[in-house]
Scaffold this motif. Structure first.
Motif, PDB file in Angstrom:
ATOM      1  N   ALA A 121       0.812  -1.220   0.000  1.00 39.58           N
ATOM      2  CA  ALA A 121       0.000   0.000   0.000  1.00 39.58           C
ATOM      3  C   ALA A 121       0.846   1.271   0.000  1.00 39.58           C
ATOM      4  N   TYR A 122       2.140   1.143  -0.136  1.00 41.21           N
ATOM      5  CA  TYR A 122       3.032   2.310  -0.050  1.00 41.21           C
ATOM      6  C   TYR A 122       2.683   3.366  -1.098  1.00 41.21           C
ATOM      7  N   ARG A 123       2.262   2.922  -2.270  1.00 40.35           N
ATOM      8  CA  ARG A 123       1.932   3.867  -3.347  1.00 40.35           C
ATOM      9  C   ARG A 123       0.432   4.092  -3.492  1.00 40.35           C
ATOM     10  N   GLY A 124      -0.329   3.676  -2.478  1.00 44.04           N
ATOM     11  CA  GLY A 124      -1.758   3.968  -2.490  1.00 44.04           C
ATOM     12  C   GLY A 124      -2.644   2.757  -2.723  1.00 44.04           C
ATOM     13  N   ARG A 125      -3.912   3.041  -2.795  1.00 48.52           N
ATOM     14  CA  ARG A 125      -4.935   1.997  -2.888  1.00 48.52           C
ATOM     15  C   ARG A 125      -5.099   1.511  -4.326  1.00 48.52           C
ATOM     16  N   THR A 126      -5.199   0.188  -4.483  1.00 47.52           N
ATOM     17  CA  THR A 126      -5.420  -0.422  -5.786  1.00 47.52           C
ATOM     18  C   THR A 126      -6.447  -1.541  -5.632  1.00 47.52           C
ATOM     19  N   ALA A 127      -6.864  -2.113  -6.750  1.00 46.00           N
ATOM     20  CA  ALA A 127      -7.797  -3.235  -6.687  1.00 46.00           C
ATOM     21  C   ALA A 127      -7.169  -4.420  -5.957  1.00 46.00           C
ATOM     22  N   ARG A 128      -5.853  -4.581  -6.123  1.00 43.96           N
ATOM     23  CA  ARG A 128      -5.168  -5.699  -5.489  1.00 43.96           C
ATOM     24  C   ARG A 128      -5.122  -5.572  -3.981  1.00 43.96           C
ATOM     25  N   ASN A 129      -4.808  -4.364  -3.466  1.00 44.07           N
ATOM     26  CA  ASN A 129      -4.595  -4.214  -2.021  1.00 44.07           C
ATOM     27  C   ASN A 129      -5.791  -3.615  -1.281  1.00 44.07           C
ATOM     28  N   ASP A 130      -6.935  -3.528  -1.923  1.00 41.35           N
ATOM     29  CA  ASP A 130      -8.096  -2.853  -1.341  1.00 41.35           C
ATOM     30  C   ASP A 130      -8.454  -3.375   0.054  1.00 41.35           C
ATOM     31  N   SER A 131      -8.387  -4.678   0.249  1.00 39.94           N
ATOM     32  CA  SER A 131      -8.761  -5.259   1.546  1.00 39.94           C
ATOM     33  C   SER A 131      -7.833  -4.825   2.667  1.00 39.94           C
ATOM     34  N   MET A 132      -6.620  -4.401   2.306  1.00 44.33           N
ATOM     35  CA  MET A 132      -5.645  -3.998   3.307  1.00 44.33           C
ATOM     36  C   MET A 132      -6.051  -2.704   4.014  1.00 44.33           C
ATOM     37  N   PHE A 133      -6.985  -1.964   3.433  1.00 46.15           N
ATOM     38  CA  PHE A 133      -7.427  -0.702   4.005  1.00 46.15           C
ATOM     39  C   PHE A 133      -8.560  -0.884   5.019  1.00 46.15           C
ATOM     40  N   GLY A 134      -8.871  -2.097   5.366  1.00 44.46           N
ATOM     41  CA  GLY A 134      -9.828  -2.352   6.432  1.00 44.46           C
ATOM     42  C   GLY A 134     -11.225  -2.653   5.945  1.00 44.46           C
ATOM     43  N   PRO A 135     -12.091  -2.869   6.936  1.00 44.93           N
ATOM     44  CA  PRO A 135     -11.940  -2.732   8.388  1.00 44.93           C
ATOM     45  C   PRO A 135     -10.973  -3.765   8.982  1.00 44.93           C
ATOM     46  N   PRO A 136     -10.552  -3.525  10.237  1.00 47.74           N
ATOM     47  CA  PRO A 136      -9.651  -4.473  10.897  1.00 47.74           C
ATOM     48  C   PRO A 136     -10.334  -5.818  11.120  1.00 47.74           C
ATOM     49  N   GLY A 137      -9.527  -6.856  11.240  1.00 49.92           N
ATOM     50  CA  GLY A 137     -10.070  -8.185  11.488  1.00 49.92           C
ATOM     51  C   GLY A 137     -10.490  -8.911  10.230  1.00 49.92           C
ATOM     52  N   HIS A 138     -10.042  -8.430   9.077  1.00 55.18           N
ATOM     53  CA  HIS A 138     -10.324  -9.093   7.807  1.00 55.18           C
ATOM     54  C   HIS A 138      -9.032  -9.668   7.225  1.00 55.18           C
ATOM     55  N   ALA A 139      -9.187 -10.543   6.238  1.00 50.40           N
ATOM     56  CA  ALA A 139      -8.033 -11.145   5.574  1.00 50.40           C
ATOM     57  C   ALA A 139      -7.665 -10.361   4.325  1.00 50.40           C
ATOM     58  N   TYR A 140      -6.378 -10.250   4.085  1.00 47.74           N
ATOM     59  CA  TYR A 140      -5.855  -9.716   2.834  1.00 47.74           C
ATOM     60  C   TYR A 140      -5.010 -10.822   2.214  1.00 47.74           C
ATOM     61  N   VAL A 141      -5.457 -11.340   1.078  1.00 45.29           N
ATOM     62  CA  VAL A 141      -4.764 -12.432   0.409  1.00 45.29           C
ATOM     63  C   VAL A 141      -4.271 -11.941  -0.942  1.00 45.29           C
ATOM     64  N   TYR A 142      -3.002 -12.138  -1.219  1.00 46.51           N
ATOM     65  CA  TYR A 142      -2.463 -11.724  -2.511  1.00 46.51           C
ATOM     66  C   TYR A 142      -1.716 -12.874  -3.183  1.00 46.51           C
ATOM     67  N   PHE A 143      -1.561 -12.741  -4.501  1.00 43.09           N
ATOM     68  CA  PHE A 143      -0.883 -13.722  -5.344  1.00 43.09           C
ATOM     69  C   PHE A 143       0.493 -13.165  -5.686  1.00 43.09           C
ATOM     70  N   ILE A 144       1.529 -13.980  -5.568  1.00 42.98           N
ATOM     71  CA  ILE A 144       2.881 -13.475  -5.763  1.00 42.98           C
ATOM     72  C   ILE A 144       3.681 -14.382  -6.697  1.00 42.98           C
ATOM     73  N   TYR A 145       4.495 -13.761  -7.541  1.00 38.66           N
ATOM     74  CA  TYR A 145       5.365 -14.471  -8.483  1.00 38.66           C
ATOM     75  C   TYR A 145       4.594 -15.386  -9.435  1.00 38.66           C
ATOM     76  N   GLY A 146       3.288 -15.131  -9.572  1.00 40.74           N
ATOM     77  CA  GLY A 146       2.485 -15.950 -10.464  1.00 40.74           C
ATOM     78  C   GLY A 146       2.355 -17.391 -10.021  1.00 40.74           C
ATOM     79  N   MET A 147       2.637 -17.649  -8.722  1.00 44.29           N
ATOM     80  CA  MET A 147       2.673 -19.030  -8.235  1.00 44.29           C
ATOM     81  C   MET A 147       1.993 -19.245  -6.884  1.00 44.29           C
ATOM     82  N   TRP A 148       2.164 -18.291  -5.941  1.00 46.81           N
ATOM     83  CA  TRP A 148       1.820 -18.558  -4.544  1.00 46.81           C
ATOM     84  C   TRP A 148       0.871 -17.507  -3.977  1.00 46.81           C
ATOM     85  N   PHE A 149       0.120 -17.914  -2.964  1.00 50.79           N
ATOM     86  CA  PHE A 149      -0.728 -16.997  -2.220  1.00 50.79           C
ATOM     87  C   PHE A 149      -0.099 -16.738  -0.851  1.00 50.79           C
TER      88      PHE A 149
END
Length: 213
Positions: A60-88
């Motif tokens: 989120a360093y460069r702001g809100r995007t569709a990918r990181n939207d869940s990271m902006f809350g509310p608290p107590g939620h999961a933020y799951v991302y896909f990395i290197y085209g392979m892993w969550f």
């Protein structure tokens, strides 16, 4: 004889605190993952904190995007991302709504459902390796982007929840630089783990990925 882990669900107020307070307090807690094949439970042993817009290592360093939207809350939620085209990777969102901070779950001990986890982690050489690292943890617990935004405080019908477990004593918590983070966020001591726990993943400094020519 040690006391059994506390089965009380953690309230939303647990997550609605500064991420550097929440992160070490997650050690020893019990993460519950409910799947169609049965439940799995994980004793959390290693985490990393990310402070959002003020943290160069954060998504989120460069702001809100569709990918990181869940990271902006509310608290107590999961933020799951896909990395290197392979892993969550699975993160728990902290702090007030609108402030993008979260804790990456890096490692843990599968205490319930190890047989289910082993079917997904066929390369694991022992039970302690089932969730030793964030990608392994997500694979073992059947975590993917469908769980992004899941409310961990929604009760027993939620696919993810967090129980009180057995909080780790402060004198057993170690901290150091985050694994694989480069640039200005490389030296932040935002990784926390249970000292000498065999399920904790090894530290690796950031290594720039080579681009194919």
């Amino acid at each position: 004889m040690s006391a059994r882990p506390d089965r009380t669900p953690l309230p939303r107020s647990f997550f609605d605190r500064p991420v550097l307070t929440v992160a070490p307090d997650l050690l020893g807690r019990t993460l519950v993952r409910r799947t169609t094949d049965g439940p799995l439970e994980l004793r959390i042993t290693e985490v990393e904190a990310y402070e959002g817009e003020s943290d160069p290592g954060s998504h989120a360093y460069r702001g809100r995007t569709a990918r990181n939207d869940s990271m902006f809350g509310p608290p107590g939620h999961a933020y799951v991302y896909f990395i290197y085209g392979m892993w969550f990777s699975l993160n728990l969102v902290c702090g007030p709504p609108g402030h993008a901070s979260g804790v990456l779950l890096r490692a843990g001990e599968v205490t319930v459902g190890a047989d289910l986890a082993a079917k997904r982690r066929v390369s694991a050489r022992s039970p302690r390796e089932l969730a030793k690292g964030p990608a392994r943890l997500a694979t073992a617990l059947d975590v993917d982007r469908s769980l992004d935004g899941t409310d961990l405080c929604a009760g027993p019908d939620s696919p993810l929840s967090l129980l009180t477990g057995t909080p780790t004593s402060v004198d057993l918590v170690s901290s150091g630089p985050r694994t694989g983070v480069g640039g200005a966020g490389a030296t932040h001591p935002y990784r926390f783990w249970i000292t000498h726990d065999p399920t904790v993943s090894p530290y690796r400094a950031h290594a720039p990925r080579r681009r194919s020519t």
